[in-house]
Design a protein around this motif. Sequence first.
Motif, short mmCIF file in Angstrom:
data_model
loop_
_atom_site.label_atom_id
_atom_site.label_comp_id
_atom_site.label_asym_id
_atom_site.label_seq_id
_atom_site.Cartn_x
_atom_site.Cartn_y
_atom_site.Cartn_z
N ALA A 225 -21.96 21.95 29.02
CA ALA A 225 -23.33 22.28 29.38
C ALA A 225 -23.89 21.18 30.28
O ALA A 225 -24.91 20.57 29.98
N GLY A 226 -23.17 20.88 31.35
CA GLY A 226 -23.60 19.87 32.30
C GLY A 226 -23.17 18.46 31.95
O GLY A 226 -23.29 17.55 32.77
N GLN A 227 -22.63 18.27 30.74
CA GLN A 227 -22.28 16.92 30.30
C GLN A 227 -20.78 16.68 30.43
O GLN A 227 -19.98 17.60 30.38
N ASN A 228 -20.40 15.41 30.60
CA ASN A 228 -19.00 15.03 30.58
C ASN A 228 -18.47 15.11 29.15
O ASN A 228 -19.17 14.78 28.19
N ILE A 229 -17.21 15.52 29.02
CA ILE A 229 -16.58 15.61 27.70
C ILE A 229 -15.27 14.84 27.73
O ILE A 229 -14.41 15.10 28.58
N ALA A 230 -15.12 13.91 26.81
CA ALA A 230 -13.86 13.18 26.62
C ALA A 230 -13.29 13.59 25.28
O ALA A 230 -13.91 13.35 24.24
N LEU A 231 -12.14 14.25 25.29
CA LEU A 231 -11.54 14.73 24.04
C LEU A 231 -11.13 13.54 23.19
O LEU A 231 -10.50 12.59 23.66
N ALA A 232 -11.48 13.61 21.91
CA ALA A 232 -11.31 12.46 21.03
C ALA A 232 -9.86 12.20 20.66
O ALA A 232 -9.47 11.06 20.44
N GLU A 233 -9.05 13.25 20.61
CA GLU A 233 -7.68 13.10 20.12
C GLU A 233 -6.71 13.60 21.17
O GLU A 233 -6.96 14.60 21.85
N SER A 234 -5.59 12.92 21.32
CA SER A 234 -4.61 13.33 22.32
C SER A 234 -3.80 14.52 21.84
O SER A 234 -3.60 14.72 20.64
N PHE A 235 -3.33 15.32 22.80
CA PHE A 235 -2.47 16.46 22.48
C PHE A 235 -1.04 15.96 22.26
O PHE A 235 -0.54 15.12 23.01
N LYS A 236 -0.37 16.54 21.28
CA LYS A 236 1.04 16.24 21.09
C LYS A 236 1.86 17.39 21.66
O LYS A 236 1.64 18.56 21.35
N VAL A 237 2.79 17.02 22.53
CA VAL A 237 3.64 17.99 23.23
C VAL A 237 5.09 17.64 22.94
O VAL A 237 5.46 16.46 22.89
N THR A 238 5.93 18.65 22.75
CA THR A 238 7.33 18.42 22.41
C THR A 238 8.22 19.37 23.18
O THR A 238 7.76 20.31 23.82
#
Length: 465
Positions: free
Chosen positions: A351-364
């Motif tokens: 909604a107009g704001q920057n978002i930094a995801l708190a947790e990293s994605f795990k990919v395998t």
Amino acid sequence: MMHSLRVMTISTLSLAMAALVGCGDDEPPNDENKSCSVQAQTGCGTGLVCEEVEGGEPTCFSPVAFKGKVVNALDDKPVQGARIVARDANDAAVSPVAISAADGTYTLHVPAKRNAEGKPLPAKLTLRADASSYQTFPVAPRIALPIDVDTATGSPPVVQNASTDIALVPLQNASGLGSIAGHVVADEGVNLVPAGALVAAGGSTGIVDFDGNFVVFNVPVSMSVDVKAYAAGLQISPKTVAVEAGKETGNVELHITGAATADVSGKLSIVNGNGFSATSVVLALEDTFVEDVARGEVPKGLRAGGVTGDFLFKGVPDGKYVVLAAFENDGLVRDPDTSIGGTQIVHIEVAGQNIALAESFKVTGSLATESPGKDGIEEVAGTPTFVWADDSSEDRYEVRVFDAFGVKVWEDLAVPSVSGSKTVSVAYGGEALIPGMIYQFRATSIKDETPIAQTEDLRGVFIAR
């Protein structure tokens, strides 16, 4: 008869987009190979377009055309009134819309930069097709394959092959649906182009074409349907309209109010990647997200490729999204073990704001798909047998089959582990498959009742015959 069930990928042809607009009636009827203006589209006679020339001045040429046929995937009957548009690698529309005729055929003029001899230079475009009572093409897991512009032959130059034919999957129940048609315009003082924006209404979508027009088919009836449009860098105001069954709600005007400026950032971690070290991250519209198969439609510009760790989306429009990692065929998948951190599907609202995801994605690393659908859509007659690479550490496997709409049609949750074999095989055991329907199988390995690996999101796709 096998039809192309996919759309294609593309290189950006921004200036050449203007080349598909006809010259003004007050222009003299010039022949081919005359100088002209690409941006103003002047200097070319009837039936010619002004194209860029590598190392030279813009010149008049006969336009390159894609010719094909749109048919019903289940019975090969022609589909009339389908809207077909060409897109570039960023999913931006680079052509006007072609409408399929009563016999399903269409002719679509596309931009083509030329060499000094006038031959189209290598470039790849994809097609999108929408029609009333049919599923949009393409929708995952049906992937987009490229059409090579430089393969055009003849005079005027034409590309016509299996890739320009499109088979659309009919909706299972098209009653109680209407459509919405309109135009996207920029507010005064806003110099932004809407071509390629994704319009969403009632869970259905349409594409904004080269001229700013859109149609969204198959919208559920309601007195209050929100019509929204999305593309990276564009903030487009929504509108609420009423939709009646079997009717078109027309003249809906959406306005680009300015540039979208929000950033969405995050990080992924690749563990046990089997030699694969880069993947993609997308922002899929939540309104189009199918939970069981974890997929949804992605607006223009909201895909980050070649991600090895940090990722960043700039200019994200306001809206609700699902963040998906390792969505494409790159040997990697989102870690299926949802009992640990970094493996949950992430929903965000911008909604107009920057978002930094708190947790990293795990990919395998993924389980390799062997058949059907190892490298593309395959035709399968009778009862298919699903084959994938063995995961040496598993206790058992689960296999599920979904139709083109993401509906689960069969599963076997107790496929035993194998010994002495590099692959696992299991025969389909559900109800008879519908001829012409597109299906996908997915397999997951289980250890101590925990999912540890799975086949890729866009492989294992097949057509029942």
